[in-house]
Motif scaffolding. Structure first.
Motif, PDB file in Angstrom:
ATOM      1  N   ALA A 117     -19.089   8.821  48.248  1.00  0.00           N
ATOM      2  CA  ALA A 117     -20.125   7.906  48.721  1.00  0.00           C
ATOM      3  C   ALA A 117     -19.623   6.466  48.728  1.00  0.00           C
ATOM      4  O   ALA A 117     -18.830   6.060  47.885  1.00  0.00           O
ATOM      5  CB  ALA A 117     -21.366   8.008  47.850  1.00  0.00           C
ATOM      6  N   ARG A 118     -20.100   5.692  49.683  1.00  0.00           N
ATOM      7  CA  ARG A 118     -19.748   4.259  49.756  1.00  0.00           C
ATOM      8  C   ARG A 118     -20.770   3.432  48.986  1.00  0.00           C
ATOM      9  O   ARG A 118     -20.472   2.362  48.480  1.00  0.00           O
ATOM     10  CB  ARG A 118     -19.727   3.834  51.220  1.00  0.00           C
ATOM     11  CG  ARG A 118     -18.975   2.530  51.439  1.00  0.00           C
ATOM     12  CD  ARG A 118     -18.580   2.362  52.906  1.00  0.00           C
ATOM     13  NE  ARG A 118     -17.844   1.142  53.108  1.00  0.00           N
ATOM     14  CZ  ARG A 118     -18.344   0.054  53.696  1.00  0.00           C
ATOM     15  NH1 ARG A 118     -19.573   0.056  54.143  1.00  0.00           N
ATOM     16  NH2 ARG A 118     -17.606  -1.043  53.827  1.00  0.00           N
ATOM     17  N   VAL A 119     -21.977   3.904  48.925  1.00  0.00           N
ATOM     18  CA  VAL A 119     -23.054   3.293  48.142  1.00  0.00           C
ATOM     19  C   VAL A 119     -23.867   4.443  47.571  1.00  0.00           C
ATOM     20  O   VAL A 119     -24.042   5.467  48.244  1.00  0.00           O
ATOM     21  CB  VAL A 119     -24.022   2.446  49.002  1.00  0.00           C
ATOM     22  CG1 VAL A 119     -24.876   1.552  48.120  1.00  0.00           C
ATOM     23  CG2 VAL A 119     -23.277   1.641  50.037  1.00  0.00           C
ATOM     24  N   ILE A 120     -24.372   4.265  46.341  1.00  0.00           N
ATOM     25  CA  ILE A 120     -25.186   5.319  45.746  1.00  0.00           C
ATOM     26  C   ILE A 120     -26.544   4.756  45.362  1.00  0.00           C
ATOM     27  O   ILE A 120     -26.626   3.673  44.774  1.00  0.00           O
ATOM     28  CB  ILE A 120     -24.492   5.931  44.505  1.00  0.00           C
ATOM     29  CG1 ILE A 120     -23.167   6.588  44.932  1.00  0.00           C
ATOM     30  CG2 ILE A 120     -25.394   6.949  43.813  1.00  0.00           C
ATOM     31  CD1 ILE A 120     -22.368   7.173  43.787  1.00  0.00           C
ATOM     32  N   VAL A 121     -27.592   5.478  45.739  1.00  0.00           N
ATOM     33  CA  VAL A 121     -28.949   5.155  45.291  1.00  0.00           C
ATOM     34  C   VAL A 121     -29.308   6.150  44.190  1.00  0.00           C
ATOM     35  O   VAL A 121     -29.210   7.357  44.411  1.00  0.00           O
ATOM     36  CB  VAL A 121     -29.956   5.239  46.450  1.00  0.00           C
ATOM     37  CG1 VAL A 121     -31.379   5.108  45.934  1.00  0.00           C
ATOM     38  CG2 VAL A 121     -29.655   4.171  47.486  1.00  0.00           C
ATOM     39  N   ASP A 145     -27.921   5.586  66.680  1.00  0.00           N
ATOM     40  CA  ASP A 145     -26.538   5.182  66.415  1.00  0.00           C
ATOM     41  C   ASP A 145     -26.309   5.035  64.918  1.00  0.00           C
ATOM     42  O   ASP A 145     -27.185   4.596  64.182  1.00  0.00           O
ATOM     43  CB  ASP A 145     -26.238   3.821  67.075  1.00  0.00           C
ATOM     44  CG  ASP A 145     -26.305   3.909  68.586  1.00  0.00           C
ATOM     45  OD1 ASP A 145     -26.391   5.052  69.099  1.00  0.00           O
ATOM     46  OD2 ASP A 145     -26.290   2.845  69.231  1.00  0.00           O
ATOM     47  N   ILE A 146     -25.113   5.415  64.520  1.00  0.00           N
ATOM     48  CA  ILE A 146     -24.719   5.223  63.126  1.00  0.00           C
ATOM     49  C   ILE A 146     -24.008   3.876  63.022  1.00  0.00           C
ATOM     50  O   ILE A 146     -22.986   3.646  63.674  1.00  0.00           O
ATOM     51  CB  ILE A 146     -23.768   6.357  62.672  1.00  0.00           C
ATOM     52  CG1 ILE A 146     -24.501   7.694  62.667  1.00  0.00           C
ATOM     53  CG2 ILE A 146     -23.193   6.062  61.273  1.00  0.00           C
ATOM     54  CD1 ILE A 146     -25.635   7.801  61.679  1.00  0.00           C
ATOM     55  N   VAL A 147     -24.598   2.978  62.242  1.00  0.00           N
ATOM     56  CA  VAL A 147     -23.962   1.657  62.072  1.00  0.00           C
ATOM     57  C   VAL A 147     -23.376   1.496  60.677  1.00  0.00           C
ATOM     58  O   VAL A 147     -22.583   0.596  60.430  1.00  0.00           O
ATOM     59  CB  VAL A 147     -24.958   0.509  62.358  1.00  0.00           C
ATOM     60  CG1 VAL A 147     -25.456   0.598  63.792  1.00  0.00           C
ATOM     61  CG2 VAL A 147     -26.116   0.543  61.380  1.00  0.00           C
ATOM     62  N   GLY A 148     -23.774   2.352  59.756  1.00  0.00           N
ATOM     63  CA  GLY A 148     -23.206   2.279  58.407  1.00  0.00           C
ATOM     64  C   GLY A 148     -21.772   2.779  58.405  1.00  0.00           C
ATOM     65  O   GLY A 148     -21.452   3.736  59.110  1.00  0.00           O
ATOM     66  N   LYS A 149     -20.914   2.125  57.590  1.00  0.00           N
ATOM     67  CA  LYS A 149     -19.493   2.459  57.589  1.00  0.00           C
ATOM     68  C   LYS A 149     -19.207   3.771  56.843  1.00  0.00           C
ATOM     69  O   LYS A 149     -18.282   4.488  57.179  1.00  0.00           O
ATOM     70  CB  LYS A 149     -18.702   1.328  56.918  1.00  0.00           C
ATOM     71  CG  LYS A 149     -18.864  -0.013  57.596  1.00  0.00           C
ATOM     72  CD  LYS A 149     -17.988  -0.155  58.830  1.00  0.00           C
ATOM     73  CE  LYS A 149     -18.388  -1.318  59.703  1.00  0.00           C
ATOM     74  NZ  LYS A 149     -18.656  -2.584  59.002  1.00  0.00           N
ATOM     75  N   GLY A 150     -19.938   4.042  55.815  1.00  0.00           N
ATOM     76  CA  GLY A 150     -19.658   5.235  55.018  1.00  0.00           C
ATOM     77  C   GLY A 150     -20.923   6.038  54.789  1.00  0.00           C
ATOM     78  O   GLY A 150     -21.894   5.936  55.531  1.00  0.00           O
ATOM     79  N   THR A 151     -20.884   6.848  53.756  1.00  0.00           N
ATOM     80  CA  THR A 151     -22.048   7.679  53.443  1.00  0.00           C
ATOM     81  C   THR A 151     -22.825   7.067  52.282  1.00  0.00           C
ATOM     82  O   THR A 151     -22.226   6.567  51.320  1.00  0.00           O
ATOM     83  CB  THR A 151     -21.588   9.096  53.039  1.00  0.00           C
ATOM     84  OG1 THR A 151     -20.905   9.671  54.145  1.00  0.00           O
ATOM     85  CG2 THR A 151     -22.766   9.970  52.644  1.00  0.00           C
ATOM     86  N   ILE A 152     -24.141   7.076  52.396  1.00  0.00           N
ATOM     87  CA  ILE A 152     -25.010   6.677  51.287  1.00  0.00           C
ATOM     88  C   ILE A 152     -25.446   7.949  50.579  1.00  0.00           C
ATOM     89  O   ILE A 152     -25.967   8.864  51.221  1.00  0.00           O
ATOM     90  CB  ILE A 152     -26.234   5.893  51.800  1.00  0.00           C
ATOM     91  CG1 ILE A 152     -25.790   4.563  52.413  1.00  0.00           C
ATOM     92  CG2 ILE A 152     -27.239   5.669  50.673  1.00  0.00           C
ATOM     93  CD1 ILE A 152     -26.913   3.768  53.072  1.00  0.00           C
ATOM     94  N   LEU A 153     -25.213   8.004  49.271  1.00  0.00           N
ATOM     95  CA  LEU A 153     -25.656   9.171  48.506  1.00  0.00           C
ATOM     96  C   LEU A 153     -26.913   8.794  47.729  1.00  0.00           C
ATOM     97  O   LEU A 153     -26.932   7.793  47.008  1.00  0.00           O
ATOM     98  CB  LEU A 153     -24.562   9.620  47.524  1.00  0.00           C
ATOM     99  CG  LEU A 153     -24.974  10.808  46.636  1.00  0.00           C
ATOM    100  CD1 LEU A 153     -25.120  12.073  47.459  1.00  0.00           C
ATOM    101  CD2 LEU A 153     -23.945  11.006  45.525  1.00  0.00           C
ATOM    102  N   VAL A 154     -27.951   9.598  47.876  1.00  0.00           N
ATOM    103  CA  VAL A 154     -29.189   9.393  47.121  1.00  0.00           C
ATOM    104  C   VAL A 154     -29.292  10.487  46.070  1.00  0.00           C
ATOM    105  O   VAL A 154     -29.397  11.672  46.405  1.00  0.00           O
ATOM    106  CB  VAL A 154     -30.419   9.407  48.051  1.00  0.00           C
ATOM    107  CG1 VAL A 154     -31.695   9.252  47.239  1.00  0.00           C
ATOM    108  CG2 VAL A 154     -30.316   8.291  49.088  1.00  0.00           C
ATOM    109  N   ALA A 155     -29.235  10.080  44.784  1.00  0.00           N
ATOM    110  CA  ALA A 155     -29.315  11.045  43.688  1.00  0.00           C
ATOM    111  C   ALA A 155     -30.634  10.862  42.950  1.00  0.00           C
ATOM    112  O   ALA A 155     -31.035   9.733  42.666  1.00  0.00           O
ATOM    113  CB  ALA A 155     -28.150  10.848  42.728  1.00  0.00           C
TER     114      ALA A 155
END
Lengths: 250, 250, 250, 250, 250, 250, 250, 250
Positions: free
Chosen positions: A174-178, A116-126
């Motif tokens: 992205a909603r959060v970026i790593v 299941d996807i529980v995160g609201k948006g997309t996490i971008l890993v750069a």
């Protein structure tokens, strides 16, 4: 000891099925039971699709398998994440669960009973360089196992800005970026200046000489002139993926 | 919430003077009340002659006085220790309590409402150089306020062994030894080799150049070839006196 | 040269069996003989059940056996502790003494000819993570060989407080506590806040990146906001066990 | 230069109202105009109630006033945050805007033309010691000026767990937590173990000796055994408040 | 010698007022010829019994042999010292010269064509622990090859003062003392306090944890409270032996 | 207790003027008296023209005067050296002794009751930059007070080799050389390559940025590729002068 | 997208050969295309004889070959530099291109399709010790592949000035100098004092103990008292050769 | 020139086969005369418009004036640069020379008797933040006094890329670029990725906490992933301007 258990105990006392002395004794164990962190952890993890995590480094395949069996045994729908693993550990875990997947770039094993996807948006890993991909992939797998949509862009170091700017749209969505970078660790500052969302920076030990095992990148990130940057430990892709997941679930 | 309070509550439930719902509500507050660390701290401190401690550095005389009044107000037999103080703070505290004594060498103020000796033996405080005396005296005053007999020997640095060996008897008689040294921080190793009791080492920031603010002495003490040595923070005379007191009360 | 020997010499002079010149010559050798640290050490170790300690790292099995034979040869009731050993060294030592026991977790070999308990209370060894157990066990075995009752609680890291609070009674009953932790090294502060006894903190090199081989934990412990904490070297389980033993014998 | 502007230019070329040469010239300026970061920043800040920030340290009151006037001049509904300021700077800024408020604990000046709450939940700022309050308050004011509901709990250091556990409900209700601690920097690990939300850790330079200006706390936080912790620079209360705000607006 | 002086000299030669031989002699004192470093070095080394030194680490046996052959080839009475060597290098060198001796403790090979004693007194090499002996022996062999009488005392660490004091006479008789110690590096301070001659201190990398590869001992020695101590690099037994030799030849 | 005293005691015993018991008691105090380091120090210092040294930093003029009076009181022919002093201290000391001379460059006060030359050769003090002169002068004055002929050459940094080579003769004639340098600390390596005598290197805190208070120069000197270099603490001109003196007296 | 391409597009729009919509779409890609760093890089590299660089460490021979094939595939006249390679990688690359040359001293592979000299003068690479040659050779090969005439002088450490001064003419003739040194890193200061051209300093990790992996040399070079020195990372021969090339092409 | 060559030359002079003038000329090429550093330096400086530099920090106005007078006295066309000066020093120098100009931002005084441009192109000085301007201006004034055209762009930190990209043309036109940045020190990597010319990076001590006085920026710059970057000391604007000048004159 949860509310129901306390009620039951008190009913027992009221009904004189239980002596006051015995109730006192049980209740004295309550602070811990009532705090009940383990259970809360447990419930949270089932409810939120959170994985239990096994740090495999320094453990034998047998030990990793034993711990994993324990985690899976009680609750089969559970997700399990095994970090810093290798091919040998994977073969051992694979025998335990057919769902186990090995991510060789990051040395991570994921068992995803619950997708299941529980995160609201997309996490971008750069990631800045190709050598940082191992750490970046640990963040990717961690965030995925914790129920997030994850995108990644690699080899976007700041000495070739066009490579990074090419991905402006992904950054913007992205909603959060790593941000993962070794050497001078400048990527988070540049990325964070382009977006308004939280950026979790991961210094890596990539480099030599005065990189001092990632210290240069770590210090750079802690001193970022962009204000929306926070930092995790050197090479801690797992931690960054975890922090990003806690943010993305909000 | 202590045992008596829990019994009373349970008796109330049994006697149906209190509803189960209300009891549950009260018991849910229990973990903190039951842990009740503050109370335990409080009792312990009265019972054992322990002083409350105020770290005066960075506080105004008014703030120190306010905190001290609060400590003394509730329980007048109490001992209070104020560290890193100065003449100005002392004058302000002195107006609050005639018992206040100022120890200018260490910048410490002691209010000793209770002068009982609770330590089993003597604590010896040894300092390597005359410049280490300020830190040593902080240990001395701390240990005294906490109810110990304290002896001290100063200027017994290892480059003049005879000065230290002159005090062999004091070393032999101590139940705990606090060793204070800056520069190369060698005193604890030499002292600990002469005795069988625990030695608490305090590095000081005395020195210049490659002493790096006490780092040289700190590292030396942590690497002591004597096994009965443990270490506190640089210049932490208070901590050493406190640790020595907890040992001496056993 | 002890009291008897001096008396004998003086009697010799008085009886003119020995010239003044020769007596002067012998007496000039006295300082060392009189200090006689080695003998004192030796007596102390027999009397107090203290073990002689061999640091095996960097020594061949043959060397360890030779030293151990020397220690055992003279006085067979003696306890011997061999730290940082391995299976190969154990096999070699085992041939020397049937009493030799190998503790593989900590790489420690103990020969306990004397199992008398000389410690007054119980030493509790607490370790934050499973990876800290090797160091913790070194402390446990050291304290046991030195004649103490030892309890241990492991995997009680501060990010899961309930695990630690579950052992409140053990904490409360201990006379001395050894706290072993890597990573952020926070366990000693939390434990020391719960008890009134001395806490000996052992930072471990467990961690990666900015743990810098245990430096992070070491600095944290030296800066503990709890006053009853003192610190030994990184990974120095032996030292912590030794310090705790000197305290517990008081 | 956005899509509409490009279309207009091309229509002009097609309609021969604009020469190719002039269009080329304008388009060559496009990369920057198109990236248009300044404008995006500007719009974002108006739209989201974000404050412009002035770092006052090392600037004269006149300089701070000039910058503030520039920020306020263009857009009077704007919020302005001035960090590391003092009473003198405040008096100068006060003449510029009656809305200016001085927060002496943190040395922060806030001009809040827009007091809309844009954060979704509550940000909790927790500080370990009373000496950490200055940094904590900088986080509080930053988060408030950026449109968040903020709660704070102070003096909840880990050596007195009950003080922290007393605030369990506040911890449980927060959407983001900022943890401020000097010395051993253990608070974030303990707090993060009690909650499931992101914890932003701020090491402070509070301490002495081996705290090395906050290095001890910084390393501890980077090595936190709790996975939901990320870290900002030493004493960077502003950065923590900013990061928490970007998270809370999601 | 400036232009005018050279002209004057040449005019003198031309006018035959000055012989060519005398002009050559004067011109040879001209800075470069007079500096004539290679030659001076060369002569000095033959005249004074100094050895040429080969640092073998990182070189193949073939390379070491080639260099050694070069050194021996030109002048067969010469002494050669090869440091950081091993058994394999020794076997190769041995084929070159029957005089080659291997000192396995320090990994040093000495070829002593010239065994004249040029040092005025005795150099004493003292080592704190048995693990420091490798470094100490490098100093011993270096000093011997350079033509000194050398004595050594080992295992005289400061935590057992009697072991050191037992050798007071050797200390008193030495003209220069080399002190080798790892861990807390306290030996030089204690030794230097007992003598009036120069003490050359050598920190070793013996230790673990906060010894940081010898940094603790190095800093301790640099901060020695004894004034007659100077320090060489960590593990640099060769350098200490060399410095002691230059002193002892005076 | 010296030889005469022991003989007298033994004669007393032989003559039965003193009981064996009382003699035993007195002799048991002998170790310290016999070691008698203080006396030896004292004699040595009178005999060898050595000065007693007072480190004035952190002491009041009154304290320095008191100590100096004590030193001068007992033995008026004595030399006294006061380091890290200032004009105010000098005026106070001057009242005590008309022989006191102030060396403002190094902040040193010298009282030379005894101006005998005990050093065998000349000590040359070389300083790299003009900012290093304060430290160099401390070495000069120390060596002079300790009875040496001292020469000095300043501003001979390695980036202008000709300045150094201009002084080749002074370098060649020195029996010991003290090299003082901040910044990159290269002077000792270059100087030591030009001579065959011992070079005592003194790093200074001259520099900024990555000189880190003299650390750069210190590390450079410890890693000197010239073998006849040993090092003292940063800015420790006194120590270098002292070490050079102990060498020059040999 | 360069000026010509933009003109062509606009002409197409004007001539109605291209729709406005399609032109907008193409132009929206322009910021990146216009910045066009990749292409610029590409053109520059062909035009200037610059090599593409592959850092081989941590890559398999297959990976290196794949990247190299990509680089060579598109443009066969191109130069390729592969650093930190080994014999195995060379054999694999050799199969790809007969032009590949292996420089075993530095572990560098060069493919020089274009051997034009684009540098204006000669680059001199000077190395202090024989152990620094690997790093120096990396600089040599890099500068050669980038189209420079390169000279080198090795084993010219500052403790034997004559070796360096022997090469005065080479120093005087160089347009840029690369100075490579480990240990105390003094060479760049001495060399830079002898010339008026830019000196690029490369610290190496050659050394032991307090060289701390090249930190000593790095700090020394950063603190050079010669003003015409700038520094690259420890062991970064490639970077020094590259910087020198960018200078020499001016 | 060895002994034989000198003899031959002298014989030639004696035999009048060689003129005195020619012999002098040849002898002047003898290493030392040929080195003739001071003179070469002197000529170079007159010929190339190079300024003599006075580092004013720690000098009195009188000392600075005295040195400046010396520099100006001999050769009035000379340029003089005084760094780290202040208003008071300027007033004193101003009395000496009407040409003296004070640059208060950088605390630099320039006396430009010679305003010839000797640099071939333009030196661009870029600074990341407004707090870095003092250091940047030191580079600007240095480069100007040394005869270069200098441009500057300030406040172009990487967290707002558009500010930097706005100056692309200036970047493209520069022959050498000096990049000044504190905090995370990322500017040189980004700038160097945009150009093909050498970039001289200057870390500044701007920042707080984990910037550790500029260490973070220094390490970042040393680890730059752009290859055309070299680095000078923290806050060393002068050095960067000097290096850039040596490059620009080529």
């Amino acid at each position: 000891m949860d509310k129901q258990q306390i009620e039951k105990l008190l009913e027992g006392v009221r009904a004189r099925k239980m002596s006051v002395a015995r109730a006192v004794k049980q209740l004295r164990h309550m602070p811990y039971e009532d705090l009940g962190f383990a259970k809360i952890d447990h419930h949270r993890s089932l409810r939120q699709g959170f994985a239990e995590v096994v740090y495999a480094k320094g453990k034998t395949p047998q030990q990793v398998v034993a711990i994993t069996r324990g985690l899976l045994g009680a609750r089969t729908t559970h997700n399990v994440l095994i970090t810093r693993a290798n091919e040998g550990i994977f073969r051992a875990v694979r025998r335990l669960s057919r769902d186990a997947e090995f991510h060789p770039l990051s040395g991570t094993i994921a068992i995803r009973g619950n997708r299941d996807i529980v995160g609201k948006g997309t996490i971008l890993v750069a990631a800045a360089g190709t050598s940082d991909i191992a750490v970046a992939e640990e963040a990717v797998v961690t965030a995925e196992v914790m129920g997030n949509r994850v995108e990644s862009v690699y080899d976007v170091g700041v000495a070739g800005l066009h490579r990074l700017l090419h991905h402006r749209e992904k950054l913007a969505e992205a909603r959060v970026i790593v941000c993962v970078a070794g050497m001078e660790g400048a990527l988070p500052s540049v990325v964070a200046g382009l977006v308004a969302v939280p950026v979790v920076a991961v210094p890596t030990s990539v480099g030599y000489g005065a990189s001092f095992g990632g210290l240069a990148a770590l210090l750079a990130m802690l001193n970022s002139c962009a204000s929306n940057v926070s930092v995790v430990n050197i090479d801690n892709g797992f931690g960054a993926g975890y922090v990003a997941s806690t943010i993305n679930r909000l």
